[in-house]
Structures are given as C-alpha cells and as structure tokens.
Design a protein around this motif. Structure first.
Motif, short mmCIF file in Angstrom:
data_model
loop_
_atom_site.label_atom_id
_atom_site.label_comp_id
_atom_site.label_asym_id
_atom_site.label_seq_id
_atom_site.Cartn_x
_atom_site.Cartn_y
_atom_site.Cartn_z
N ARG A 100 -46.36 7.96 -47.43
CA ARG A 100 -47.77 7.97 -47.83
C ARG A 100 -48.34 9.37 -48.02
N PRO A 101 -48.20 10.25 -47.04
CA PRO A 101 -48.87 11.54 -47.18
C PRO A 101 -48.05 12.61 -47.88
N GLU A 102 -46.77 12.35 -48.24
CA GLU A 102 -45.93 13.51 -48.55
C GLU A 102 -44.57 13.11 -49.12
N ASP A 123 -47.14 17.87 -50.87
CA ASP A 123 -48.21 17.03 -50.31
C ASP A 123 -49.56 17.40 -50.92
N MET A 127 -55.75 11.88 -50.43
CA MET A 127 -55.72 10.60 -49.71
C MET A 127 -57.13 10.32 -49.23
N GLY A 129 -57.46 7.56 -47.30
CA GLY A 129 -57.21 6.67 -46.17
C GLY A 129 -57.26 5.21 -46.57
N ASN A 130 -57.56 4.95 -47.85
CA ASN A 130 -57.57 3.57 -48.35
C ASN A 130 -56.14 3.03 -48.32
N ARG A 160 -62.26 6.56 -46.15
CA ARG A 160 -62.48 6.90 -44.74
C ARG A 160 -63.36 8.15 -44.63
N GLU A 162 -62.85 11.00 -43.25
CA GLU A 162 -62.13 12.24 -43.56
C GLU A 162 -61.14 11.98 -44.69
N LEU A 163 -61.14 12.86 -45.67
CA LEU A 163 -60.22 12.73 -46.80
C LEU A 163 -59.25 13.89 -46.78
N ARG A 164 -58.18 13.75 -47.54
CA ARG A 164 -57.38 14.92 -47.85
C ARG A 164 -57.57 15.19 -49.34
#
Lengths: 514, 381
Positions: A100-102, A123, A127, A129-130, A160, A162-164
């Motif tokens: 998911r993240p990477e 990465d 994201m 967080g969905n 969410r 917090e996002l990335r």
C-alpha cells in the motif's frame, strides 16, 4: 410399450447430450490444490518464481513466503508488509513488492533465508488512508523497469485526518471531505492525492515517470512477449464494463479523476465538469471489453503464456483472472490499423478452480500457478496449479477482423458438415462511456452471417457479416461445433471488441449520449 | 471445589481461525486437568483424615508479559503445587504476595538494582509470601506451599524489572471467583479476553513483531512494532518520526485485516508517551523534509533509515530492561551540521539523553555528538 420406447429414446438422447457437454477444460488440464502453512490467511497478493525454482508469494496480512515445489516446503521470507498486492523476484535473495504505501525491495543480505533489508524503492505517491487506494504491480518490462497501478479512493469512505502527499480535489475542499454530504461532490471514485488513477513507471534506477492516467482500479498489470503493457480495470463509474487496456505513455484511459495530477491540467478545473464528449475524444478505448455478467466482472492480472507450448496451444496469448467466478479468461489480440484490439473467450471454467483467481505465474515446467484472494468481496484464497495433459482441446485459437467479417481459427479441423451460417450466431452491442456506474448493453442486435469460407487448413473459417462497424462488441455463440476428431468445442463463446476497422475508421459517436 | 481459569475465549478465537492440533491438545489437557482436580477433591473428602492431596497447577509464562492462567481458587490451608514453566524468551518469576501488595512488591523489586539478580528480584518484605526463583527461558520450577488461612485475594506477580505492571494474576483463597469481566484483580486484557492471542499468522506469539498497517493518530504510512518486555511503538514512515509508545499487549489488527483494509488497528496496551506535533530530526535547514528509505532488521527490530537534508539518519528503537520504556538509538554518521531532535512533552515520563542539550522541547546536538546518541522514554511509576 410405446411409453417405454419413448423413455429409452429420451434416455439415449439425454446421454448423448451429456456426452457432448462433458467436454470440459478438465479433460485437458489437471488442477492441484497446494497445501498452505497452517494459520496463514492465504489470500494471495502476488506470485513469482525465484531463479532457484522457489515460488515466492505475498499474502494479505503482510507475509512473504517461499515454497519449494520439489519438497512442498514453505518458508517465511519476510513479514510486516501493508497489503502487498504484487511481487517480482529479482534474485534468489531479493524481491520487489508493491505494498500500500510503497514499492519495496526486500533482500536477505546475510543469506539465512529470511529478509533483513527493506528498501523503499518508491513511495512518492499520495495516500489519504481511504481503503480503496490499493497499489498494484509491479510488472517488469524487458529492461527491468517497473510499472505500478495506483487505485482511486472510493466514496464508500472519506479521507483520513492525516494524508501523505499533497491534497488536490477541484470539486471538494479537504475540510468538506469531513461533511456527511461529501459523496455528492467527491465523485464515486476520487484522486485526492498524487497519482491516484495512474500507471507509473519506476525505472530500475528508481526514477518515476507518470506513465498514463485514466484508471479506476487497475488490479492487473502485465507485459506480452512484445514488451507491450496491458492493464485490466474494473466495471464502475466511467467503465461501462470491465476492460483490458493496452497502455502507452501519455495516453488517457477514460476515468477522469486522475487528470488533476497531469502536468498540463488546468489548475482548478474539476475533471467531473468536463464534457463527456471532450473526455471521449481524449481517451484511448480499451483493447478488450469483458462483458459484465457474461465474461468477467472483476478482471485481475493478465499473464502471457510464455511456455512455448508447454501449457497447450495458446502460446503468446494472454490469460486474465476473474474474481467473481471460477474462471480464467483468455485474450486473443488483433492489431488493426496500428492499434491493438481483440477478443476474449473463457479459458478455464470450474473444474476445481476456486473463485478469486488473482495472481499468476508460470513455472519452468509450463504449469500455471494461481493465487486467489477476496479482500471481503467475492473471491477465494489459497494456491492452485494447473497443468496441461498434452491433449489439444478443441477451442477458438484466434480471431482476426476483416473489412467485412472475421477470420476465426480453431485448434483443430472442423467437421466437414459444419454449417457456419446456422452454427455461428453473432450479435453486437455497446457500452456507453459515462460517469454513471457501469452501463447496460445498448443497441443489442443480431448480426447476420451472409457468407463463409473454410480455408484449406480445415481449421480456419472466414465469416462474412452484414454489419461490421467500429464501437461494438461482437459476441459470437457457436452452437454444437464438432471437430473432425469428434471432440466438442470446449468454450463456444467469444467476444470481439471492435474499436477500429482495417481502414483505420474508429468513429463511434454512439458511445457517448448526446 | 477447585477451579482454575485460563483464557478460554482465547482458545475459542484460535479455533475459529483454524487451530493447529497443538491447541486442541491444550484444550483437552485443560479439561483433563479440571476433571483431575475434581476427582482429587472427591478423594480428599472421602479420605478426610489423611493428608489432603495438593492442588496441582501448571502456570506458563508466555510472551507479551502474561501468565496463561490468570486466576485460580483454593481453600484456606490447602496444599498447593504450582509448576511454573517459562515458555517465553525472557526471564520470569512468580511471587505470591499478601492481598493488595502486588505493586508495592513489584516496585520494591525494581529498587533492588544491582542486587536484584542475586535475590531473584524478590525484595525482603513481609508482603512476600511465596516465590519461585527467576527462570530462564525454557526452564521450570515447582513451587509448593500451604495456602494462607485467611480468606482473600492473593496476587501473584512477576517481579522481574518492568514486568510487574502487566504480568500478574490472582489466587482466590476461600472466596468465590467474581465475574471475569468485572474482576479488577486481573490485568485488563485477561478481563476482556486477550485479543492478541488470536491466531493471526502461521506462527504463534512473537516479539519483536512489526506491521505496516493503518494506525490511529498517524499518517496512512504507519508502522507498529512490538518489542520484547511488552513494549510497543508507532512510527510514521511518511513523516520519519516516532508517534507514540505504549506498554502491554500489541495491537488488534483485525479491523484492518478482516476486510479490504477499511479500518484502523487498535492499540491494546496503555499509551504513555505521544509525540504530538514534535516532528522528525532536523538537520541544518529547519524546513528540511525527511525522506523514508527503508529499514534493516537487527535482532528482529527495525532500524529505520531516512534522509534529512541529504544526510542519512538511522534510528533503532529497543526496549529498556529495568523499567517500562524504550530507547531510541540514533546514528547520523556523515554530518557536519547542528542536529535538533524535537522530543515533545517529556514531563510525564522519565526522559534521558546520552548527549546534547535539552532546550524548549528540542534536543540540540553538535555534529560530533549526533554521530551516535540515544534518548530514552520510560514510564513514571
């Protein structure tokens, strides 16, 4: 007495029907279930082979295991990954996993069989967080570069706190994503952080190229033997039915949410407000449509039969998994006026196959390994293996567009008594390009066979039709076809996606409603 | 009537996840032991004048700072034999104290300091009734004693440093067992059935253990790590910083894993430090962004690698041994600039640093100091 006769006659006819129908794919391929480690949630996210012959697989709860087909031994290689959905073996000690993240390179540097180094290869994508922001791939081209697919977020959930990565959504502010009515403006699937809805290329040196936008849920990336990239996508908003795209750099594949992340996209312009006609002119149509409910509802990984005949008579063709039923679909590509389009045909139905066939890899011996998943939707779990038994199934081998019909080649010679006009039943229809979820079949009509010719090889039939136009799926149902050796046609259904005529005409204004 | 209680909810949860044969055997074993105890009691009453058969129990020390049997009943003055088996990868003992004296004894053990090992971490207090020596992993000890005359709830606890807050149970003497969920003499996890004991993988309990998983109060690229000694932390791979620390059980990942990932893992233990807005290490330019590069596993624990302002930073988090807490070991080997580490609010914890100066929530280190330094966060008890 009379009744008895009828009774017997009907039994005889029943038996003959049964005999005819029993020509299943299981007569030509055998299937094994592979025993999994106890206690493992065996939903498979990715499959590959290491050079040393070990299968390597990643699983729903973050584990990576190797499996030796010789002694059936499972061995933990790595763990702790976040929903890994693809794996590519680099060496006996290294794999690259899409989680998911990477995109992560995982290596066993000290050689004890268990990974000790986890390197973030890439990465630099967003994201929210969905849950629907799955990350797919990597598919590797002949140069060794990777291609990954970034799923869109679903309005089944919000973003969410917090996002990335950067937030960007020209229909809805970040603050308004918190309100209960966010669904009305977010779009059914949305791309609120970078490169959602894109296929990205990550060179083996780690440089990223935003390769192509326009995807919704690209859960399947694969190359054919000519180094051409194919990506599946799932029926939903902007996808009338599930699709297989031939993906080329810089093209747009139809789902507009991703466009906000294109370099040349005008800031502030909400892609959902752009006219469908404009988007239609910009998009590249799918090479192959999988009619919903008939062929596949959720296609997965495309894999090329690279076995040079060890897996049967379909060398070089693509196989595609399907989540919702016990099926693997086969894809027959046809290059017409410079663009790839083609047909799909069921390849493997039931005969022990689980639902949810998600990831594939061919073994050196030409056997096909299949990993299943469900992620709480329809599907399955575990690992299966299909082997060809050397007998040629009677199947549609290839299908090529002619200016006035199709050239269809079978794997075996047809019985002399074949009546193409009666036994080859064509119809056509189309799916609208539109924002709504899915599309019914429109313009359904029978297409008349107005002539046919069998070539001297006995296997190839030229079928001439009264209407051949771009922008339709041509569905062919073949009735009671028997080969010269008396075997029955295993899969009598084929659907050809006609985007473009041999003269290059691809005009299909009917695909967008006025 | 003698009854001993184990985590039956646990066993059920495991079974529903496809239990191994081992677990079924465990269940049978527990049942057998239950009947044995009943039979023994009948024998006891039948031959009343003869010395009573002792109550025999096996209590296992398990990973995650737990005893597998967290409460049992006995009669006053009954003979009891506890076979303590250490199945964990750390040292443990079992000390039975007077009612209400568990924390007092555990804290006194902490203060033994260098003398602790020699004394099996058992302080010289009247509150201590019976005890086993400290058992190495894989060893066992038979503790025989006569139950106290006075009815009451007698705690048993591991007094090995850092364990006493979590690793305990209760011996009910001449008293009925209360409702499990309301039994305040037990650790919280025992009361609610231990979620971490679900069979989630092909392996059993394991520490260290790391999940990249959706976590509360972190970015979507979160990392959760379970360390030995019941320590846990959440690290953020998007922001390259420690987010929070807790002790006790690890996380319940089920809200994420049961479906398609729509959910957050649940922190099971007790949080005692949170970074809040304290960001990543800063090197030189204060607005520099940290880039995550991955991690190396050292003894199963991740050493994170990230780059700040083009300088490589390595961060390894390990458990403290004598108190509940963690240590962050930083390496910033090729750096010529000032380094500042935002440490957040540390007034509620025991905060220590091996180098540098603490100033307004920032640990400031020169390049030489920053080459290798540690900070630790310990729970104030």
């Amino acid at each position: 007495m009379k009744n008895t006769k009828y009774f017997l006659a009907s039994i005889v006819s029943l038996v003959s029907v049964v005999v005819l129908r029993s020509a299943g794919i299981g007569d030509y391929y055998s299937l094994d279930n592979i025993a999994m480690p106890k206690g493992l949630d065996s939903q498979v996210g990715g499959l590959d082979f290491m050079p040393n012959g070990r299968l390597v697989a990643c699983f729903h709860r973050g584990e990576v295991y190797t499996y030796h087909p010789k002694n059936n031994e499972w061995k933990l290689f790595a763990d702790g990954l976040h929903e890994p959905l693809g794996i590519c073996a680099i060496s006996d000690r290294e794999v690259v996993v899409m989680q998911r993240p990477e995109l992560t390179k995982i290596a066993d540097l000290n050689g004890d069989g268990e990974a000790d180094h986890y390197q973030a290869v890439f990465d630099d994508f967003g994201m929210t967080g969905n849950y629907h922001e799955f990350a797919f791939g990597p598919a590797k081209d002949s140069r060794g570069d990777f291609y990954i697919g970034m799923n869109l977020a679903s309005n089944g959930a919000s973003i969410r706190p917090e996002l990335r990565g950067e937030f960007r959504h020209y229909g809805l502010s970040r603050e308004n994503f918190k309100s209960k009515s966010y669904k009305s403006s977010s779009g059914r699937m949305y791309a609120a952080t970078p490169y959602r809805g894109w296929v990205l290329k990550i060179s083996k040196e780690g440089e990223m190229t935003p390769f192509a936008p326009g995807f919704r849920s690209p859960n399947g990336l694969g190359f054919d033997l000519k180094d051409q990239l194919f990506v599946t996508d799932n029926q939903g908003d902007w996808l009338g039915t599930s699709k297989l795209f031939h993906v080329q750099n810089g093209r747009f594949y139809g789902h507009p949410a991703s466009l906000t992340w294109a370099d040349d996209w005008q800031s502030g312009q909400n892609p959902l407000k752009v006219s469908v006609k404009e988007l239609d002119a910009k998009r590249t149509r799918a090479a192959v449509l999988f009619p919903q409910g008939l062929m596949a509802n959720s296609p997965t990984q495309p894999i090329t039969d690279s076995t040079k005949g060890k897996f049967g008579p379909f060398s070089g063709q693509l196989l595609v998994g399907e989540m919702n039923r016990s099926r693997i679909v086969r894809v027959i590509l046809d290059k017409v006026a410079g663009e790839i389009q083609g047909a799909c045909v069921p390849f493997y139905d039931k005969a022990g196959l689980s639902k949810g066939s998600h990831r594939f890899v061919f073994g050196d011996d030409g056997s096909l390994w299949i990993g299943q998943t469900h992620l709480s939707w329809v599907g399955g779990q575990g690992l299966q293996r299909i082997r060809w038994n050397g007998k040629i199934p009677f199947e549609i081998h290839s299908m090529k567009l002619l200016p006035n019909g199709f050239k269809i080649t079978f794997t075996k010679s047809l019985k002399k008594a074949t009546s193409v006009a009666e036994q080859f039943q064509f119809k056509r229809y189309y799916y609208e390009y539109r924002q709504a979820y899915g599309s019914p079949q429109y313009g359904i009509e029978k297409v008349k066979v107005i002539g046919s010719k069998r070539l001297n090889d006995g296997k190839t039939v030229m079928v001439y039709l009264d209407k051949v136009n771009p922008g339709f799926v041509y569905q062919l149902d073949i009735k009671k076809l028997i080969a010269e050796d008396n075997s029955a046609l295993v899969n009598p259904l084929v659907c050809y996606t006609l985007n473009r005529m041999p003269n290059g005409d691809d005009k299909a204004p009917h695909l967008v409603r006025n | 009537m003698v009854r001993c209680e184990t985590e039956s909810t646990t066993a059920e949860a495991r079974l529903s996840f496809g239990a191994s044969g081992k677990l079924s055997i465990l269940n049978k074993f527990l049942l057998n032991r239950y009947y044995t105890a009943v039979v023994l009691l009948i024998l006891t009453f039948t031959f009343a004048p003869v010395q009573a058969e002792p109550l025999r129990l096996t209590i296992k020390a398990r990973s995650g700072l737990q005893y597998d049997i967290f409460r049992f009943e006995t009669k006053p003055n009954a003979f009891v034999e506890i076979n303590l088996v250490n199945e964990d990868d750390m040292a443990h003992n079992l000390v039975i104290t007077k009612p209400g004296q568990r924390l007092k004894v555990a804290n006194a053990a902490l203060r033994l300091g260098v003398e602790g090992d020699a004394k099996n971490w058992v302080p010289d207090l009247d509150s201590v009734l019976f005890f086993t020596p400290v058992l190495k992993p894989g060893s066992s000890h038979l503790l025989k004693f006569k139950a106290p005359e006075a009815s009451g709830v007698y705690p048993y606890v591991c007094t090995f440093p850092g364990h006493g807050l979590l690793m305990y149970g209760a011996m009910y003497v001449g008293m009925p067992l209360p409702d499990l969920a309301k039994d305040m003499n037990l650790p919280e996890l025992a009361r609610r059935g231990n979620l971490t004991q679900k069979q989630l993988h092909a392996w059993g309990d394991k520490r260290p253990l790391m999940y990249r998983i959706f976590m509360p109060n972190a970015s979507p690229a979160a990392v959760a790590v379970a360390l030995r000694h019941g320590q846990n932390y959440c690290w953020d791979a998007a922001q390259c910083r420690l987010r929070y620390v807790w002790y006790g059980a690890f996380v319940d990942p089920w809200p994420v894993w049961r479906g398609n990932g729509n959910g957050l893992a649940k922190v099971l233990g007790t949080k005692y430090w949170e970074a809040g807005s304290a960001g990543a290490v800063q090197i030189g330019d204060k607005d520099s962004i940290a880039n995550f590069l991955g991690y190396k596993k050292i003894d199963g624990q991740p050493e994170f690698h990230y780059r700040v302002n083009n300088v490589d930073v390595y961060e390894l988090i390990t458990p403290l041994h004598s108190v509940i807490g963690i240590q962050r070991s930083f390496r910033i080997p090729n750096n010529k600039q000032l380094v500042s580490l935002p440490v957040g609010s540390v007034s509620q914890v025991i905060f220590k640093h091996s180098a540098g100066k603490l100033k307004e929530g920032m640990l400031i280190l020169n390049a030489a100091e920053a080459a290798e330094f540690t900070v630790s966060i310990g729970l104030k008890q």
